[in-house]
Enzyme design. Structure first.
Site, PDB file in Angstrom:
ATOM      1  N   GLU A 184      34.352  38.697  43.206  1.00  0.00           N
ATOM      2  CA  GLU A 184      35.658  38.918  42.590  1.00  0.00           C
ATOM      3  C   GLU A 184      36.856  38.450  43.413  1.00  0.00           C
ATOM      4  OE1 GLU A 184      35.817  43.019  41.309  1.00  0.00           O
ATOM      5  OE2 GLU A 184      34.435  42.645  39.654  1.00  0.00           O
ATOM      6  N   GLU A 241      28.889  41.050  35.108  1.00  0.00           N
ATOM      7  CA  GLU A 241      29.246  42.469  35.316  1.00  0.00           C
ATOM      8  C   GLU A 241      29.940  42.992  34.070  1.00  0.00           C
ATOM      9  OE1 GLU A 241      31.482  44.190  38.456  1.00  0.00           O
ATOM     10  OE2 GLU A 241      30.536  42.975  40.018  1.00  0.00           O
TER      11      GLU A 241
END
Length: 884
Positions: free
Chosen positions: A471, A567
């Site tokens: 991320e 995710e």
């Protein structure tokens, strides 16, 4: 060792009898038989026995200085441990024969993290990375008889603060709800050890992996890197052997033997002699090649697509005075991440694909995300827990796990089991949710870390991709940590770390197409945009992470399209039985209790759970069992949210080239609210039982395309088509176990497809508050679970009756060490989310969380190592269900 390997050994040693060869020896520093370890703090007020592998928290627990760290508020109450300085002292004996060897190497496989290493008063090093293997030449520092080793550990919290003062990288600290510590991005330590939104902070120190002293004369084989490539009808194996040698020796004569057992009880043996120049004693490389016919091995397949044959590969290195060997189990498969322009005639004609092609087939990845098993790294490699969790993944049809970037490189045992089970691994490097410094000390230790770990793990057929971080591209582009004012600086540092430093290492060792810079990201498109895409979540490229806590996530129109969902998730609370292992007082069992607030690390976490529940379920705040129902309903809500989202991704295979669904997260690190499907301790939440259905290889999956209109998909993840199947659609009223209407559809589906039926189900003439739909499949040799569609939120349905439920238990059958009891629940009305528990009995139900639509509402098996009469078990079984 295998019998064939022993035979090879005899032959090899026989040919070398003209040399005085002996295997190098090791003195284990992890065995209480050979070494005595103690632990003491800076002022000497604490001194206790220590363990290797081990750590300060585990040793203090064993000594009774602190209690169970996962109980109550102990994560905060024991934080003083992380601020003290601790010294591990070991005493051991060295023999005259051992010191007679030309080389003595001290090897630490894991030191967590900042330690000054002393041997008999001589300083060896200052360590700074828990992930690397440290090797020291200690011949000159050892003596015959008693020796003393000392590792003096600096507080990791203080070390991180000191580095941040000199090399600050955002963010300054974690949110206050985490009850954590700051600046973990400054140090090469498990990032989650300073806390996360699902876990506590325990910034431990210790020798968390085994350690030993190696004695040899010339050179040993440290590890191997096995590369293989399919060329026509053969597999070409390139075995890169990494030697460590006597630093005084400049030219080494070595003979390398490699042998592998193939199908048909064949053994292929290759031998080659080398004269090599040593490189200051470390990592001299020699290469040996093998060519294997495709007829002599079988392909390795992911779970659900075939077998996982593994072949024993032994490599032995002989010098004039010693030998050493490495054993790997390898599998033969081709895997590539395919990022090519989408076909012009596709409904998603823009952008690039993003899918894994395995043995020539484009396979849909089904799975979850793996976090460390324990917050203490010395416990995170526990084999029984590893096997339990990986077996649970296999049992629900998962074929991929993403080892998340805030945790660890997992144990060799973890990857060996993934090889055996057919679980493909997307391996993040341990960088997550932060910007990172790029000073020379940091980059130097990262280079060593990545080089070692990729070499050590590369031969596992389960590992199919390495990703640079979790991320961080999205965080920088999205200004998560207020970095916009320094965007160009952080972008340059990002590129320096993940692109200039790490990418060449991985691709040199593994080849092209083996490294993804960031997850989520746009893959090749991110690279084309200078590695920080304008929109890292562009649905036309790469992978995405998606969380939405306020929308109605039982409605699949909520979710954006994606090429690969790496995710996505939603929180639930752990079961009461799991909570009771950590909560200490009756008043803890309330959402408003200090304990509950302390355990919820996600800001506004309980609010989001309640918002989601309130959209679909009804729970009266004044209910006397409010907390117990809140816990149960949170698991219903989580299971249905992830079911809906996962089926949406599977349905999007053909229309949008969506090729992966890895939900967040598989496992838990303590007893607290989280996104997990399996609670800490191994108990399955309703989500994991649902995963067994929504990940089924063949599934009939509904989707509402407009009010009252339902489309039907036939999802086929098999390598063969479905022909002449019958889809059965039963429409029920909530007040009856007899369907009011049944329709059937003939259906075919190509291999590896998500086929939408031409026919749709139109419900607009019905009172949709009083009905629901059940979908099932009838096809030869295909076992497919039933599926359901609820037209209206369950809080507003009409006609649901309060059921009478009777539980029956049959005599058990012995299966290995377990007893398998058949459990039947009979009902007289529709029952939603029937959930069975066996109070105070260690065991598990094979299936749970039923939608009961027939008088035999549920059939499952309870497995336990405890033998008892069926009636005893029946009396212990309790149940819950949704009703308002």
């Amino acid at each position: 060792m295998k019998a064939f390997a022993k035979v090879i050994y005899v032959l090899v040693v026989w040919t070398q009898l003209n040399h005085s060869i002996s295997a190098f020896t090791k003195l284990s520093l992890s065995s209480s038989k050979y070494v005595s370890w103690t632990l003491d703090n800076k002022n000497g007020s604490i001194k206790v026995p220590a363990s290797v592998p081990g750590g300060v928290y585990s040793d203090l627990m064993k000594a009774g200085i602190i209690g169970d760290i996962l109980k109550g508020f102990n994560d905060v109450k024991t934080r003083w441990v992380a601020y003290d300085e601790w010294t591990f002292t070991g005493t051991f004996n060295v023999t005259e024969d051992q010191l007679g060897s030309a080389v003595a190497r001290l090897v630490f496989h894991g030191v967590d993290t900042f330690a000054r290493i002393m041997l008999n008063g001589n300083m060896l090093d200052l360590t700074n990375n828990m992930f690397v293997r440290y090797v020291y030449d200690v011949k000159q520092h050892l003596k015959v008889g008693l020796n003393e080793m000392e590792l003096k550990f600096r507080s990791p919290v203080e070390a991180a603060k000191t580095r941040s003062d000199h090399h600050f990288a955002a963010p300054d600290c974690v949110p206050p709800e985490y009850n954590g510590e700051c600046h973990v991005n400054q140090i090469r330590k498990m990032q989650a050890s300073f806390s996360w939104d699902w876990g506590p902070a325990f910034p431990s120190v210790g020798i968390w992996k085994p350690a030993e002293i190696e004695f040899y004369d010339v050179a040993i084989l440290r590890t191997i890197n096995v590369k293989y490539e399919k060329r026509d009808a053969f597999w070409d194996l390139k075995i890169i052997n990494y030697l460590e040698s006597n630093m005084a020796t400049k030219t080494i004569n070595v003979t390398v033997h490699a042998w592998i057992k193939l199908e048909g009880n064949q053994t292929l043996h290759v031998e080659k002699e080398f004269n090599v120049e040593s490189k200051d004693g470390l990592y001299t490389e020699v290469v040996i090649d093998m060519k294997i016919s495709e007829n002599d091995v079988r392909l390795w397949w992911p779970n659900g697509y075939g077998d996982q044959p593994l072949y024993d590969l032994f490599v032995a290195v002989y010098t004039v005075k010693d030998y050493s060997q490495v054993h790997k189990r390898i599998g033969f498969r081709t895997v590539k991440l395919v990022q090519t322009p989408v076909a012009a005639n596709s409904s998603a004609s823009q952008g690039l694909t993003f899918y894994f092609e395995v043995n020539g087939y484009p396979l849909f990845m089904k799975g979850s995300n793996w976090i460390p098993q324990h917050v203490l790294p010395e416990y995170s490699y526990e084999k029984s827990r590893t096997k339990q969790l990986l077996k649970a993944a296999v049992d629900v049809h998962m074929n991929m796990l993403r080892v998340w970037g805030g945790g660890l490189y997992e144990s060799e045992y973890f990857y060996e089991l993934c090889d055996e089970y057919g679980i493909m691994i997307w391996q993040d490097l341990p960088f997550a949710c932060s910007m990172y410094p790029v000073d020379s000390d940091f980059l130097d230790t990262v280079r060593l870390e990545v080089t070692q770990k990729v070499i050590d793990l590369q031969s596992h057929p389960s590992i199919v991709l390495w990703a640079g971080n979790n991320e961080n591209e999205a965080a920088l582009r999205g200004n998560w940590y207020s970095t916009n004012s320094d965007f160009n600086k952080y972008k340059a540092e990002y590129i320096q770390l993940y692109v200039t430093t790490i990418k060449p290492i991985v691709e040199t060792l593994l080849g092209p197409n083996s490294y993804l810079v960031s997850s989520p990201g746009n893959g090749l498109e991110s690279e084309a945009e200078g590695y920080i895409a304008l929109n890292p979540y562009d649905p036309h490229f790469g992978d995405t992470h998606y969380y939405n806590y306020v929308a109605d996530n039982w409605d699949e129109s909520t979710f954006p399209l994606t090429r690969f969902a790496s995710e996505y998730g939603f929180q639930s609370l752990p079961s009461l039985s799991t909570m009771k292992k950590a909560a200490e007082k009756p008043e803890d069992f309330s959402l408003d209790s200090e304990y509950s607030k302390h355990r919820q690390h996600s800001p506004n976490g309980y609010t989001f759970i309640k918002v989601q529940m309130d959209k679909r379920l009804h729970l009266d705040k004044n209910d006397t069992s409010y907390f117990e129902k809140f816990v149960f309903y949170s698991q219903i809500s989580q299971a249905m949210v992830i079911k809906t989202q996962t089926e949406f991704y599977r349905q999007s295979r053909d229309k949008w080239h969506t090729m992966g669904a890895l939900y967040w997260q598989l496992n838990d690190i303590w007893q607290a609210p989280s996104w997990s499907g399996i609670e800490y301790g191994g108990k399955w939440k309703m989500l994991h039982y649902f995963a067994k259905r929504f990940f089924a290889p063949v599934l009939v999956s509904p989707a509402q395309v407009s009010p009252g209109v339902v489309a039907v998909y036939l999802l086929n993840d098999r390598l063969v088509p479905i022909i002449n199947a019958t889809i059965i659609v039963d429409v029920y009223r909530w007040d009856s176990l007899t369907p009011i209407m049944t329709r059937t559809f003939q259906a075919d589906a190509p291999a590896l497809s998500a086929s939408r039926l031409k026919d749709e189900i139109n419900l607009w003439k019905n009172n949709t508050s009083s009905i629901f739909i059940k979908f099932s499949l009838r096809a030869e040799e295909i076992d497919s679970p039933v599926n359901y569609f609820f037209p209206k939120p369950l809080k507003s349905i009409e006609g649901l009756q309060k059921p009478q439920i009777s539980i029956y238990v049959r005599k058990p059958k012995k299966v290995g060490r377990e007893y398998r009891y058949k459990v039947v629940a009979r009902v007289d009305a529709v029952v939603l989310f029937l959930w069975l528990e066996a109070e105070n009995i260690t065991g598990y139900f094979e299936d749970n969380g039923f939608i009961a639509t027939t008088p035999v509402g549920a059939q499952t098996y309870f497995r336990t190592k405890t033998q008892m009469k069926p009636e005893e078990l029946r009396q212990k079984i309790t149940y819950q269900y949704y009703f308002h």
